[in-house]
Write a protein that holds these residues in place. Structure first.
Motif, PDB file in Angstrom:
ATOM      1  N   ALA A  29       0.901  -1.132  -0.107  1.00 44.03           N
ATOM      2  CA  ALA A  29       0.097   0.162   0.156  1.00 44.03           C
ATOM      3  C   ALA A  29       0.694   1.223  -0.063  1.00 44.03           C
ATOM      4  CB  ALA A  29      -0.976  -0.079   1.092  1.00 44.03           C
ATOM      5  N   ARG A  30       1.891   1.061   1.127  1.00 46.17           N
ATOM      6  CA  ARG A  30       2.864   2.237   0.814  1.00 46.17           C
ATOM      7  C   ARG A  30       3.497   2.506  -0.461  1.00 46.17           C
ATOM      8  NH1 ARG A  30       7.871   3.779   0.895  1.00 46.17           N
ATOM      9  NH2 ARG A  30       8.582   5.794   1.929  1.00 46.17           N
ATOM     10  N   GLU A  31       4.062   1.441  -1.369  1.00 41.50           N
ATOM     11  CA  GLU A  31       4.762   1.594  -2.475  1.00 41.50           C
ATOM     12  C   GLU A  31       3.867   2.130  -3.683  1.00 41.50           C
ATOM     13  OE1 GLU A  31       7.145   1.364  -5.912  1.00 41.50           O
ATOM     14  OE2 GLU A  31       7.547   1.415  -3.811  1.00 41.50           O
ATOM     15  N   MET A  32       2.397   1.533  -3.543  1.00 43.44           N
ATOM     16  CA  MET A  32       1.271   2.131  -4.324  1.00 43.44           C
ATOM     17  C   MET A  32       1.350   3.693  -4.230  1.00 43.44           C
ATOM     18  SD  MET A  32      -1.475  -0.523  -4.667  1.00 43.44           S
ATOM     19  CE  MET A  32      -2.602   0.468  -5.591  1.00 43.44           C
ATOM     20  N   ARG A  33       1.156   4.171  -2.959  1.00 43.78           N
ATOM     21  CA  ARG A  33       0.998   5.532  -2.624  1.00 43.78           C
ATOM     22  C   ARG A  33       2.280   6.314  -3.318  1.00 43.78           C
ATOM     23  NH1 ARG A  33      -0.937   7.577   3.169  1.00 43.78           N
ATOM     24  NH2 ARG A  33      -1.038   9.857   2.793  1.00 43.78           N
ATOM     25  N   VAL A  34       3.230   5.989  -2.967  1.00 46.11           N
ATOM     26  CA  VAL A  34       4.495   6.522  -3.403  1.00 46.11           C
ATOM     27  C   VAL A  34       4.772   6.621  -4.908  1.00 46.11           C
ATOM     28  CG1 VAL A  34       7.049   6.705  -3.268  1.00 46.11           C
ATOM     29  CG2 VAL A  34       5.753   6.308  -1.223  1.00 46.11           C
ATOM     30  N   ALA A  35       4.280   5.407  -5.556  1.00 44.78           N
ATOM     31  CA  ALA A  35       4.641   5.306  -6.852  1.00 44.78           C
ATOM     32  C   ALA A  35       3.675   6.345  -7.706  1.00 44.78           C
ATOM     33  CB  ALA A  35       4.168   3.746  -7.268  1.00 44.78           C
ATOM     34  N   ALA A  36       2.279   6.399  -7.178  1.00 44.79           N
ATOM     35  CA  ALA A  36       1.364   7.179  -7.902  1.00 44.79           C
ATOM     36  C   ALA A  36       1.898   8.485  -7.709  1.00 44.79           C
ATOM     37  CB  ALA A  36       0.068   7.071  -7.120  1.00 44.79           C
ATOM     38  N   ALA A  37       2.185   9.117  -6.555  1.00 42.63           N
ATOM     39  CA  ALA A  37       2.711  10.381  -6.327  1.00 42.63           C
ATOM     40  C   ALA A  37       3.844  10.820  -7.231  1.00 42.63           C
ATOM     41  CB  ALA A  37       3.025  10.503  -5.004  1.00 42.63           C
ATOM     42  N   VAL A  38       4.783   9.953  -7.340  1.00 44.77           N
ATOM     43  CA  VAL A  38       5.838  10.292  -8.251  1.00 44.77           C
ATOM     44  C   VAL A  38       5.521  10.283  -9.690  1.00 44.77           C
ATOM     45  CG1 VAL A  38       7.943   9.049  -9.373  1.00 44.77           C
ATOM     46  CG2 VAL A  38       7.953   8.999  -6.791  1.00 44.77           C
ATOM     47  N   GLN A  39       4.504   9.467 -10.198  1.00 40.26           N
ATOM     48  CA  GLN A  39       4.209   9.248 -11.469  1.00 40.26           C
ATOM     49  C   GLN A  39       3.449  10.683 -11.638  1.00 40.26           C
ATOM     50  OE1 GLN A  39       4.955   7.344 -13.987  1.00 40.26           O
ATOM     51  NE2 GLN A  39       3.825   8.381 -15.195  1.00 40.26           N
ATOM     52  N   TRP A  40       2.502  11.131 -10.723  1.00 43.72           N
ATOM     53  CA  TRP A  40       1.916  12.237 -10.931  1.00 43.72           C
ATOM     54  C   TRP A  40       2.703  13.607 -11.139  1.00 43.72           C
ATOM     55  CZ3 TRP A  40      -1.873  10.468  -6.892  1.00 43.72           C
ATOM     56  CH2 TRP A  40      -2.877   9.663  -7.626  1.00 43.72           C
ATOM     57  N   TYR A  41       3.789  13.447 -10.343  1.00 41.23           N
ATOM     58  CA  TYR A  41       4.699  14.528 -10.369  1.00 41.23           C
ATOM     59  C   TYR A  41       5.600  14.732 -11.656  1.00 41.23           C
ATOM     60  CZ  TYR A  41       9.073  17.212  -9.387  1.00 41.23           C
ATOM     61  OH  TYR A  41      10.132  18.182  -9.621  1.00 41.23           O
ATOM     62  N   VAL A  42       5.946  13.418 -12.137  1.00 43.08           N
ATOM     63  CA  VAL A  42       6.634  13.195 -13.493  1.00 43.08           C
ATOM     64  C   VAL A  42       6.022  13.789 -14.500  1.00 43.08           C
ATOM     65  CG1 VAL A  42       7.467  11.521 -15.053  1.00 43.08           C
ATOM     66  CG2 VAL A  42       8.081  11.538 -12.831  1.00 43.08           C
ATOM     67  N   GLN A  43       4.607  13.537 -14.463  1.00 44.21           N
ATOM     68  CA  GLN A  43       3.651  13.943 -15.512  1.00 44.21           C
ATOM     69  C   GLN A  43       3.270  15.563 -15.523  1.00 44.21           C
ATOM     70  OE1 GLN A  43       0.470  11.053 -14.660  1.00 44.21           O
ATOM     71  NE2 GLN A  43       0.866  10.148 -16.883  1.00 44.21           N
ATOM     72  N   GLY A  44       3.796  16.137 -14.199  1.00 41.28           N
ATOM     73  CA  GLY A  44       3.399  17.490 -14.353  1.00 41.28           C
ATOM     74  C   GLY A  44       2.020  17.734 -13.574  1.00 41.28           C
ATOM     75  N   ILE A  45       1.302  16.777 -13.312  1.00 47.89           N
ATOM     76  CA  ILE A  45       0.021  16.846 -12.884  1.00 47.89           C
ATOM     77  C   ILE A  45       0.054  17.385 -11.204  1.00 47.89           C
ATOM     78  CG2 ILE A  45      -2.067  15.521 -12.093  1.00 47.89           C
ATOM     79  CD1 ILE A  45      -1.458  13.607 -14.050  1.00 47.89           C
ATOM     80  N   VAL A  46       1.010  17.325 -10.325  1.00 47.13           N
ATOM     81  CA  VAL A  46       1.021  17.825  -9.237  1.00 47.13           C
ATOM     82  C   VAL A  46       2.368  18.354  -8.885  1.00 47.13           C
ATOM     83  CG1 VAL A  46      -0.551  16.153  -8.208  1.00 47.13           C
ATOM     84  CG2 VAL A  46       1.717  15.635  -8.052  1.00 47.13           C
TER      85      VAL A  46
END
Length: 83
Positions: free
Chosen positions: A24-41
């Motif tokens: 669950a922690r890995e999913m949370r961090v992976a999603a945040a990293v991906q959204w950051y890379v995409q420039g969404i957040v």
């Protein structure tokens, strides 16, 4: 605080060799990293979504070989030249 639940087959945890709470922690961090890379957040918002401090999020970006600076050379040149 809002809680979101997901159902996974037990085999999903073994794929990453993680216990359910680590998964669950890995999913949370992976999603945040991906959204950051995409420039969404922003970096700050991504850190918040990941449940990390901004410094810890920067460390996580480094571990994942993700550039902390998301500015492309053209944008940087525009900023330098005041465009």
């Amino acid at each position: 605080m809002t809680t979101i639940s997901f159902d996974f087959e037990t085999s999903a945890f073994s794929a990453l060799r993680l216990a359910p709470n680590e998964f669950a922690r890995e999913m949370r961090v992976a999603a945040a990293v991906q959204w950051y890379v995409q420039g969404i957040v922003s970096q700050g918002k991504a850190a918040e979504l990941a449940g990390l401090t901004r410094a810890d999020f920067l460390d996580e970006l480094y571990r994942r070989k993700v550039p902390a600076c998301q500015v492309v050379p053209e944008e940087l040149a525009d900023e330098i030249h005041g465009v």
